[in-house]
Design an enzyme around this catalytic site. Structure first.
Site, PDB file in Angstrom:
ATOM      1  N   LYS A  55       1.240   4.187  -2.814  1.00 57.91           N
ATOM      2  CA  LYS A  55       0.730   5.592  -2.561  1.00 57.91           C
ATOM      3  C   LYS A  55       2.003   6.444  -2.622  1.00 57.91           C
ATOM      4  CE  LYS A  55      -3.534   5.122  -1.673  1.00 57.91           C
ATOM      5  NZ  LYS A  55      -4.630   5.692  -2.381  1.00 57.91           N
ATOM      6  N   TYR A  64       1.003  -1.214  -0.029  1.00 61.95           N
ATOM      7  CA  TYR A  64       0.152   0.101  -0.056  1.00 61.95           C
ATOM      8  C   TYR A  64       0.890   1.413  -0.142  1.00 61.95           C
ATOM      9  CZ  TYR A  64      -3.657   3.214   1.448  1.00 61.95           C
ATOM     10  OH  TYR A  64      -4.608   4.194   1.589  1.00 61.95           O
TER      11      TYR A  64
HETATM   12  N1  LIG Z   1      -9.942   5.777   4.959  1.00 56.22           N
HETATM   13  C1  LIG Z   1      -8.637   5.813   4.989  1.00 56.22           C
HETATM   14  O1  LIG Z   1      -8.269   5.667   6.316  1.00 56.22           O
HETATM   15  C2  LIG Z   1      -7.673   6.314   4.249  1.00 56.22           C
HETATM   16  C3  LIG Z   1      -6.526   6.948   4.597  1.00 56.22           C
HETATM   17  C4  LIG Z   1      -5.480   7.316   3.624  1.00 56.22           C
HETATM   18  C5  LIG Z   1      -5.899   7.300   2.430  1.00 56.22           C
HETATM   19  N2  LIG Z   1      -7.177   6.734   1.794  1.00 56.22           N
HETATM   20  C6  LIG Z   1      -7.379   6.601   0.552  1.00 56.22           C
HETATM   21  O2  LIG Z   1      -8.440   7.292   0.044  1.00 56.22           O
HETATM   22  C7  LIG Z   1      -9.102   6.617  -0.668  1.00 56.22           C
HETATM   23  C8  LIG Z   1     -10.602   6.543  -0.767  1.00 56.22           C
HETATM   24  O3  LIG Z   1     -10.594   5.582   0.516  1.00 56.22           O
HETATM   25  P1  LIG Z   1     -11.923   5.223   1.379  1.00 56.22           P
HETATM   26  O4  LIG Z   1     -11.569   5.068   2.875  1.00 56.22           O
HETATM   27  O5  LIG Z   1     -12.997   6.051   0.899  1.00 56.22           O
HETATM   28  O6  LIG Z   1     -12.027   3.594   0.820  1.00 56.22           O
HETATM   29  P2  LIG Z   1     -13.298   2.913   0.407  1.00 56.22           P
HETATM   30  O7  LIG Z   1     -12.986   1.353   0.401  1.00 56.22           O
HETATM   31  O8  LIG Z   1     -14.669   3.307   1.291  1.00 56.22           O
HETATM   32  O9  LIG Z   1     -13.670   3.200  -1.139  1.00 56.22           O
HETATM   33  C9  LIG Z   1     -12.683   2.946  -2.095  1.00 56.22           C
HETATM   34  C10 LIG Z   1     -13.538   2.961  -3.402  1.00 56.22           C
HETATM   35  O10 LIG Z   1     -12.760   2.431  -4.368  1.00 56.22           O
HETATM   36  C11 LIG Z   1     -13.675   1.576  -5.243  1.00 56.22           C
HETATM   37  N3  LIG Z   1     -12.821   0.563  -5.950  1.00 56.22           N
HETATM   38  C12 LIG Z   1     -12.048  -0.425  -5.512  1.00 56.22           C
HETATM   39  N4  LIG Z   1     -11.532  -1.000  -6.386  1.00 56.22           N
HETATM   40  C13 LIG Z   1     -11.959  -0.560  -7.737  1.00 56.22           C
HETATM   41  C14 LIG Z   1     -11.866  -1.040  -8.801  1.00 56.22           C
HETATM   42  N5  LIG Z   1     -11.011  -1.982  -9.554  1.00 56.22           N
HETATM   43  N6  LIG Z   1     -12.688  -0.174  -9.941  1.00 56.22           N
HETATM   44  C15 LIG Z   1     -13.437   0.834  -9.612  1.00 56.22           C
HETATM   45  N7  LIG Z   1     -13.430   1.154  -8.142  1.00 56.22           N
HETATM   46  C16 LIG Z   1     -12.926   0.497  -7.132  1.00 56.22           C
HETATM   47  C17 LIG Z   1     -14.457   0.619  -4.312  1.00 56.22           C
HETATM   48  O11 LIG Z   1     -15.690   0.102  -4.650  1.00 56.22           O
HETATM   49  C18 LIG Z   1     -14.728   1.959  -3.455  1.00 56.22           C
HETATM   50  O12 LIG Z   1     -16.160   2.470  -3.485  1.00 56.22           O
HETATM   51  C19 LIG Z   1      -8.331   5.392  -1.137  1.00 56.22           C
HETATM   52  O13 LIG Z   1      -7.302   5.752  -2.092  1.00 56.22           O
HETATM   53  C20 LIG Z   1      -7.487   5.216  -0.211  1.00 56.22           C
HETATM   54  O14 LIG Z   1      -6.265   4.684  -0.009  1.00 56.22           O
HETATM   55  C21 LIG Z   1      -8.006   6.392   2.773  1.00 56.22           C
END
Ligand SMILES: NC(=O)c1ccc[n+]([C@@H]2O[C@H](COP(=O)([O-])OP(=O)(O)OC[C@H]3O[C@@H](n4cnc5c(N)ncnc54)[C@H](O)[C@@H]3O)[C@@H](O)[C@H]2O)c1
Length: 243
Positions: free
Chosen positions: A153, A149
């Protein structure tokens, strides 16, 4: 507040926790949205208003991305691209989980590149194109079990910087946001109980981020006011990485 009226914003991962908060914030700012996810976002688009659209695209599939972005661009134009979809598989670095590693790279790193490259002709036409990539604090600092991951990133941050210098001449900016843990239902599963309490305690502000705060950061980077901000990594981590 940023005014995005008359602009089209494509948001990937719109069905997820942060993506939904971004869709709500961008819609409030007047943007016309195209919500992209592998999951259905028709209901969300409808809830936000009649001008918004949705597209089901599997971001692991380069052909589906190329066709999907081309169709979106032709139908609505693209002024703003938010690469937010992501996958958070964690495992110790000694475990050679090749499938998980490759899948992480395909979704977190290759897809944002292909989405941006596909959107480029339309961003050029826009004349004020914006790319906002959702990275993570794990792409900036080392976090245990985040080898795949974190590498994806970190790669996304460098990809952002290269796009920033290559495409600035077209009026396009590319920036990244690097959040700490964001309080989405998914993230709270992994950061619950004692582990969560300790993690919160290690963050100078004493808490995780809220989805609306990440949405506000993305909104700023997408705004006209952020035109001079290019190739930046906006840490949204409560000061964790500067300790
Ligand atoms: N939540 C956290 O703590 C956090 C922290 C830092 C960064 N992020 C980043 O923020 C972003 C959003 O995270 P989140 O927490 O809302 O996650 P989440 O899992 O709620 O949402 C991710 C979305 O990406 C979609 N997705 C996954 N694989 C896919 C594919 N092959 N094609 C199309 N869509 C796809 C999923 O269906 C989902 O709706 C991500 O990039 C994550 O790495 C999240």
């Amino acid at each position: 507040m940023a005014d995005l009226s008359g602009l089209t914003a494509v948001i990937t991962g719109a069905a997820g926790g942060i993506g939904t908060a971004m869709a709500e914030a961008f819609a409030r700012a007047g943007a016309r949205l195209v919500l992209v996810d592998i999951a259905e976002t028709a209901g969300l688009a409808e809830r936000l208003g009649p001008v918004h659209r949705h597209a089901v695209i599997d971001l692991e599939d380069p052909a589906a991305i190329a066709a999907g972005v081309e169709r979106i661009g032709r139908e609505t134009g693209i002024d703003i691209l938010v690469n937010n979809a992501g996958l958070g598989i964690v495992f110790p670095a000694e475990k050679t989980e090749i499938d998980a590693f490759d899948r992480t790279m395909r979704i977190n790193l290759r897809a944002p590149w292909l989405m941006a490259a596909g959107a480029l002709p339309f961003l050029k036409v826009s004349g004020r194109g914006r790319i906002v990539n959702i990275s993570s604090q794990a792409g900036v600092i080392a976090i245990e079990e985040h080898a795949a991951y974190g590498a994806s990133k970190a790669g996304l941050i460098n990809l952002t910087k290269v796009m920033a210098i290559e495409w600035a001449r077209y009026g396009i900016t590319a920036n990244a946001i690097a959040p700490t843990v964001v309080e989405t239902p998914m993230a709270l599963v992994g950061w619950s109980g004692e582990k969560g309490e300790k993690a919160r305690g290690d963050i100078p502000v004493g808490r995780f981020a809220r989805p609306s705060e990440i949405a506000a950061a993305a909104l700023y980077l997408a705004s006209a006011e952020a035109g001079i901000v290019n190739g930046a990594v906006l840490m949204a981590d409560g000061g964790y990485s500067v300790r």
